[in-house]
Design a protein around this motif. Structure first.
Motif, short mmCIF file in Angstrom:
data_model
loop_
_atom_site.label_atom_id
_atom_site.label_comp_id
_atom_site.label_asym_id
_atom_site.label_seq_id
_atom_site.Cartn_x
_atom_site.Cartn_y
_atom_site.Cartn_z
N ASP A 1 0.76 -1.08 0.02
CA ASP A 1 0.13 -0.02 -0.08
C ASP A 1 0.87 1.33 0.08
O ASP A 1 2.22 1.28 0.31
CB ASP A 1 -0.88 0.00 1.27
CG ASP A 1 -1.92 -1.27 1.29
OD1 ASP A 1 -2.71 -1.29 0.24
OD2 ASP A 1 -1.94 -2.01 2.28
N ARG A 2 0.31 2.40 -0.52
CA ARG A 2 1.39 3.74 -0.48
C ARG A 2 1.04 4.01 1.06
O ARG A 2 0.11 3.96 1.86
CB ARG A 2 0.28 4.74 -1.20
CG ARG A 2 1.19 5.95 -1.17
CD ARG A 2 0.49 6.92 -2.37
NE ARG A 2 1.56 7.92 -2.50
CZ ARG A 2 1.38 8.94 -3.38
NH1 ARG A 2 0.54 8.89 -4.37
NH2 ARG A 2 2.79 9.95 -3.30
N THR A 3 2.39 4.34 1.48
CA THR A 3 2.64 4.73 2.89
C THR A 3 3.45 5.93 3.00
O THR A 3 4.19 6.17 2.05
CB THR A 3 3.54 3.69 3.44
OG1 THR A 3 2.81 2.42 3.39
CG2 THR A 3 3.82 3.89 4.98
N ASP A 4 3.01 6.67 3.87
CA ASP A 4 3.81 8.07 4.00
C ASP A 4 5.27 7.95 4.62
O ASP A 4 5.39 7.39 5.77
CB ASP A 4 2.93 8.96 4.97
CG ASP A 4 1.76 9.64 4.40
OD1 ASP A 4 1.83 9.69 3.06
OD2 ASP A 4 0.60 9.82 5.15
N LEU A 5 6.14 7.95 4.03
CA LEU A 5 7.47 7.84 4.34
C LEU A 5 8.33 9.13 4.31
O LEU A 5 8.19 9.75 3.13
CB LEU A 5 8.29 6.79 3.65
CG LEU A 5 7.79 5.29 3.76
CD1 LEU A 5 8.67 4.43 2.57
CD2 LEU A 5 7.98 4.58 5.12
N ASP A 6 8.93 9.51 5.19
CA ASP A 6 9.58 10.88 5.28
C ASP A 6 10.82 10.59 4.23
O ASP A 6 11.10 11.60 3.62
CB ASP A 6 10.15 11.18 6.70
CG ASP A 6 9.11 11.42 7.79
OD1 ASP A 6 7.71 11.88 7.20
OD2 ASP A 6 9.06 11.50 9.06
N TRP A 7 11.25 9.42 4.16
CA TRP A 7 12.46 9.02 3.31
C TRP A 7 11.99 9.40 1.86
O TRP A 7 13.09 9.83 1.27
CB TRP A 7 12.89 7.55 3.59
CG TRP A 7 14.18 7.40 2.71
CD1 TRP A 7 15.37 7.39 3.25
CD2 TRP A 7 14.21 6.82 1.54
NE1 TRP A 7 16.26 6.72 2.24
CE2 TRP A 7 15.24 6.50 1.19
CE3 TRP A 7 13.12 6.44 0.67
CZ2 TRP A 7 15.64 6.03 0.09
CZ3 TRP A 7 13.47 6.03 -0.56
CH2 TRP A 7 14.98 5.65 -0.85
N ALA A 8 11.02 8.95 1.40
CA ALA A 8 10.67 9.03 -0.06
C ALA A 8 10.24 10.38 -0.58
O ALA A 8 9.85 11.22 0.15
CB ALA A 8 9.56 8.09 -0.09
N HIS A 9 10.88 10.58 -1.80
CA HIS A 9 10.45 11.84 -2.56
C HIS A 9 9.57 11.76 -3.40
O HIS A 9 8.77 12.55 -4.00
CB HIS A 9 11.81 12.09 -3.37
CG HIS A 9 12.98 12.53 -2.51
ND1 HIS A 9 14.23 12.64 -3.25
CD2 HIS A 9 13.14 12.77 -1.32
CE1 HIS A 9 15.21 12.83 -2.15
NE2 HIS A 9 14.41 13.13 -0.89
N GLY A 10 8.94 10.31 -3.50
CA GLY A 10 7.49 10.06 -4.59
C GLY A 10 7.36 8.48 -4.29
O GLY A 10 8.06 7.82 -3.78
N ALA A 11 6.21 8.24 -5.01
CA ALA A 11 5.77 7.02 -5.05
C ALA A 11 5.08 6.63 -6.04
O ALA A 11 4.43 7.42 -6.81
CB ALA A 11 4.83 6.75 -3.67
N ASP A 12 5.09 5.55 -6.83
CA ASP A 12 4.38 5.11 -7.90
C ASP A 12 3.76 3.60 -7.80
O ASP A 12 4.51 2.84 -7.36
CB ASP A 12 5.36 5.05 -9.25
CG ASP A 12 5.56 6.74 -9.80
OD1 ASP A 12 4.43 7.03 -10.43
OD2 ASP A 12 6.33 7.33 -9.46
N LEU A 13 2.51 3.40 -8.51
CA LEU A 13 2.09 2.26 -8.53
C LEU A 13 2.49 1.27 -9.32
O LEU A 13 2.68 1.89 -10.80
CB LEU A 13 0.40 2.40 -8.63
CG LEU A 13 -0.26 1.17 -8.64
CD1 LEU A 13 -0.19 0.60 -7.35
CD2 LEU A 13 -1.82 1.32 -8.99
#
Length: 302
Positions: free
Chosen positions: A210-222
């Motif tokens: 699932d899409r998760t709020d990560l401080d580390w990440a700059h973005g997310a794609d499915l």
């Protein structure tokens, strides 16, 4: 001081070849540079890249020739000399046998789509390999979210020019993930345009359901659900690009696979760049179209 692994020595030879494709490379010269006996070097090279030494050199020369024909106004003779062919006729013979049309016809009409390799490297065509077995497993994957940071540039045939910084970033990601169920991975919307490509982009991070709020990440794609051919990589992660080459060049034609135009990705099974040659250290996931799988049954991964 840690000894250089056989895979890394082969990777260095690929860099050496790429440094001067016009040079008449001999197998004995390359074997000496690799500090291996000739028969041992040839066997190691084929196992790592999916091609014979001579076949690899020839395919790289012809890919370069095709790029120059399509993107420059150079004379065919000048292209021949730049790519290691001594005469216009020598290039024409090799080019016609490899691509199915002459350099002049290629420059005029381009390469038919059904003869092209994976974009954006259409001139690195799949290779029918009778003597080399490239194992894979065919699986259906559910949708996954790739939480990423970007790394730009390809050096010596591999992504991540700054491995130290990427390693620190992965370590920080592991700390934030904690006990979450995730796979460390790198995804690619497109592959590199050439052996050296300072515009190539890799999206590295973690795969989660699932899409998760990560401080580390700059973005997310499915990553959409679909069928994937999964190829194993053994040994150090610093030679993972050689296994990619083997999968795309020899694994595709051998098993009758047709790629789907979506994300490709690799997942990591170890926490360090170093691994013994027999250690399963990563998995390469290539999206394929259903209904295009050849008759050879998938080989289960260990």
């Amino acid at each position: 001081m840690m000894a250089v692994s056989p895979q890394n020595r082969i990777a260095r030879i690929c860099v050496l070849i790429e440094s001067d494709l016009s040079r008449p490379w001999r197998i004995d010269q390359l074997a000496d540079a690799c500090a291996m006996a000739q028969h041992h070097f040839q066997r190691r090279f084929a196992a790592a890249t999916g091609e014979t030494v001579a076949g690899y050199v020839k395919s790289r020369r012809l890919e370069k020739a095709a790029r120059l024909l399509s993107r420059s106004n150079m004379r065919v003779l000048d292209i021949a000399l730049e790519c290691g062919f001594q005469t216009h006729a020598a290039l024409t013979r090799a080019f016609s046998a490899h691509f199915g049309l002459s350099p002049a016809a290629f420059r005029d009409k381009g390469l038919p789509e059904h003869l092209q390799g994976m974009p954006p490297r259409p001139f690195l065509r799949p290779l029918a390999s009778r003597g080399l077995s490239v194992d894979f497993d065919l699986i259906d994957l559910p949708p996954q979210w790739l939480h990423w940071r970007k790394a730009t540039g390809m050096v010596d045939g591999r992504y991540f020019p700054d491995l130290k910084s990427v390693g620190k970033a992965f370590w920080a990601l592991r700390q934030e993930l904690g006990s979450r169920k995730a796979h460390l991975a790198t995804g690619f919307i497109n592959g590199p345009r050439a052996f050296l490509d300072d515009t190539a982009v890799a999206y590295f991070g973690a795969l989660l359901s699932d899409r998760t709020d990560l401080d580390w990440a700059h973005g997310a794609d499915l990553l959409e659900p679909g069928s994937y051919a999964v190829f194993p990589h053994y040994g150090p992660l610093t030679t993972l690009h050689l296994t990619w080459h083997k999968c795309v060049r020899a694994g595709v034609e051998q098993h009758g696979l047709t790629f789907a135009k979506t994300w490709m990705f690799e997942t990591y099974l170890i926490d360090t760049l170093i691994a013994k040659p027999e250690k399963l250290s990563a998995l390469i996931h290539l999206p394929v179209q259903k209904g295009t799988i050849g008759q050879t049954p998938p080989v289960p991964l260990p």
